[in-house]
Design an enzyme around this catalytic site. Sequence first.
Site, mmCIF file in Angstrom:
data_model
loop_
_atom_site.group_PDB
_atom_site.id
_atom_site.type_symbol
_atom_site.label_atom_id
_atom_site.label_comp_id
_atom_site.label_asym_id
_atom_site.label_seq_id
_atom_site.Cartn_x
_atom_site.Cartn_y
_atom_site.Cartn_z
ATOM 1 N N THR A 2 85.800 30.936 32.333
ATOM 2 C CA THR A 2 86.484 29.973 30.469
ATOM 3 C C THR A 2 88.057 30.624 30.460
ATOM 4 O O THR A 2 88.403 31.546 30.776
ATOM 5 C CB THR A 2 86.349 30.836 29.748
ATOM 6 O OG1 THR A 2 84.291 30.187 29.804
ATOM 7 C CG2 THR A 2 86.511 30.175 27.715
ATOM 8 N N SER A 8 85.371 24.017 27.377
ATOM 9 C CA SER A 8 84.338 22.943 28.567
ATOM 10 C C SER A 8 85.176 22.398 29.847
ATOM 11 O O SER A 8 84.360 21.799 30.474
ATOM 12 C CB SER A 8 83.664 21.729 27.125
ATOM 13 O OG SER A 8 83.152 22.219 25.908
ATOM 14 N N GLY A 41 82.514 38.387 29.914
ATOM 15 C CA GLY A 41 82.306 39.934 30.635
ATOM 16 C C GLY A 41 82.398 40.721 31.032
ATOM 17 O O GLY A 41 82.427 40.815 32.447
ATOM 18 N N ARG A 181 53.983 39.502 1.291
ATOM 19 C CA ARG A 181 54.723 39.809 -0.008
ATOM 20 C C ARG A 181 53.671 38.459 -0.787
ATOM 21 O O ARG A 181 53.344 37.582 -0.872
ATOM 22 C CB ARG A 181 55.523 39.017 0.091
ATOM 23 C CG ARG A 181 56.295 39.214 -1.457
ATOM 24 C CD ARG A 181 56.739 40.902 -1.797
ATOM 25 N NE ARG A 181 57.947 40.191 -2.867
ATOM 26 C CZ ARG A 181 58.565 40.590 -3.721
ATOM 27 N NH1 ARG A 181 59.202 41.421 -2.173
ATOM 28 N NH2 ARG A 181 59.176 40.508 -4.775
ATOM 29 N N GLY A 268 65.177 38.896 -0.989
ATOM 30 C CA GLY A 268 66.268 39.999 -0.520
ATOM 31 C C GLY A 268 66.181 41.026 0.605
ATOM 32 O O GLY A 268 67.043 41.344 1.314
ATOM 33 N N THR A 289 77.311 27.619 21.798
ATOM 34 C CA THR A 289 78.354 27.907 22.557
ATOM 35 C C THR A 289 78.965 27.991 24.079
ATOM 36 O O THR A 289 79.822 27.671 24.700
ATOM 37 C CB THR A 289 79.589 27.159 21.648
ATOM 38 O OG1 THR A 289 79.772 29.314 21.346
ATOM 39 C CG2 THR A 289 80.009 26.714 20.859
ATOM 40 N N GLU A 291 77.948 29.246 27.738
ATOM 41 C CA GLU A 291 77.005 28.261 29.688
ATOM 42 C C GLU A 291 77.315 27.214 28.798
ATOM 43 O O GLU A 291 76.114 25.948 29.343
ATOM 44 C CB GLU A 291 76.268 28.549 29.761
ATOM 45 C CG GLU A 291 75.554 30.107 29.441
ATOM 46 C CD GLU A 291 75.872 30.408 31.673
ATOM 47 O OE1 GLU A 291 76.250 29.665 31.794
ATOM 48 O OE2 GLU A 291 75.957 31.745 31.923
ATOM 49 N N ASP A 293 79.180 23.953 25.855
ATOM 50 C CA ASP A 293 78.656 23.872 24.197
ATOM 51 C C ASP A 293 78.312 22.744 23.971
ATOM 52 O O ASP A 293 77.883 22.159 24.985
ATOM 53 C CB ASP A 293 80.543 23.058 23.931
ATOM 54 C CG ASP A 293 80.207 22.873 21.744
ATOM 55 O OD1 ASP A 293 80.629 23.684 21.401
ATOM 56 O OD2 ASP A 293 80.166 21.329 21.880
#
Length: 507
Positions: A2, A8, A41, A181, A268, A289, A291, A293
């Site tokens: 990239t 892409s 990375g 709950r 909450g 997005t 490996e 898009d």
Amino acid sequence: MTELHHGSNVQGLQTVATFDPITDEFIINTPNDGAIKWWIGNAAVHGKFATVFARLLLPTHDIKGVSDMGVHAFIVPIRDLKTHQTLPGVEIHDCGHKVGLNGVDNGALRFRSVRIPRDNLLNRFGDVSRDGKYTSSLPSINKRFAATLGELVGGRVGLAYSSVSVLKISITIAIRYSLLRQQFGPPKQPEISILDYQSHQHKLMPMLASTYAFHFASLHLVQMYSEMKKSHDDQLVGDVHSLSAGLKAYVTSYTAKSLSTCREACGGHGYAAVNRFGSLRNDHDIFQTFEGDNTVLLQQVAADLLKQYREKFQGGTLAVTWNYLRESMNTYLSQPNPVTVRWEGEEHLRDPKFQLDAFRYRTSRLLQSVAVRLRKHSKTLGSFGAWNRCLNHLLTLAESHIESVILAKFIEAVQSCPEETRATLKLVCDLYALDRIWNDIGTYRIVDYVAPNKAKAIHKLTEYLSFQVRNVAGELVDAFNLPDHVTRAPIAMQSEAYSQYTQHVGF
């Protein structure tokens, strides 16, 4: 791979590797800011080597001076192995804070005439000799490029599988808390679990069914990938390439949306960081997005479907995943039976043949109609313009096909599972199928594949199946076998959830 300006469109990368025949080296260069390698990375702090994708330039003896051989991969040292200092000509920066995954030190790399030995070219698909001659077993730049990018399949298989795991964690937290709950209830009677509310079942039960569906589809993909790595069969390679692209795109997009739904379903307390929806959502978001898009990957699926469609009419064979298209163009696209379009009995609607036929009919119709539209528009707009004009249609086609594959694998799993769990698994499968049909009921109504009374029956049965799945929802998430140290959310603990929650916040 990239770059700042290109992600892409890998063929549009601007970093260059120029061969110097005098020194027998490649010179790696970043020609402009847009060509800076970005999001790499482990580059910012730790990396010592980078696999750099660059345009291979070979000197020629004509007026052009160089010949562009397309994108190749090169091993480039970026730090000294002993001192860990950045090597001469290499500039490294951190990409800064991200939405999530900040434990990965993504970096940016710029190369200023960095020289590497000729042997550092990864030469499986193309090689350069000592005297600068290029050789390859593949005949064209496009073929070599496709072979190089084919290695990305493993990453997409892993992402699809990992995304299903994130979805399992998320739906487990949401369902366990929804069972725990209690809120409101009939007058002068005990409060009821929030999962007893139809609205809550509508949010979570189809999602639970989809999680099971994706589980079996991703397992199938992993098995196909494993077989492909052993056999290197060309047809299987193409099939896995397309299916991995489609499943990665479809599953990660679905999971991303589901994480927000699960958070909201926990009210909450779903907003508390300790209950993990925030970190899961942020860390997973990039799955859509990287490996590949998702929108681009779905276009690859659509392109492959159109290729298969053309080959069908030229007498070619169809790859494994697309087998149903062989019959579908004739069987599924014939006029719907005026009797069956009105059938609304539960036995018919829960018949896997009806469900799979409905999914495949939709895909076949979308494929045929988009092929006609592309042919028409290409006469005036050209192939690129026609593709862009039909783009939303193409994306819908790809998603429809992937849903057909997912359902087919789910039905197979139901048929092959142990007798004692088959009825429950079929219940979940039926909910997945009918919920997907109902969500796209407009498509089926427009072409009179489903009559109004049948559409109403599908909706009614979907709600009833959601209610039935709710009765076994706890057991269904338990079957994922996720230990507490994996879910890690106090509100999803199997016992003493509230006391663990309060302890986590130091109360």
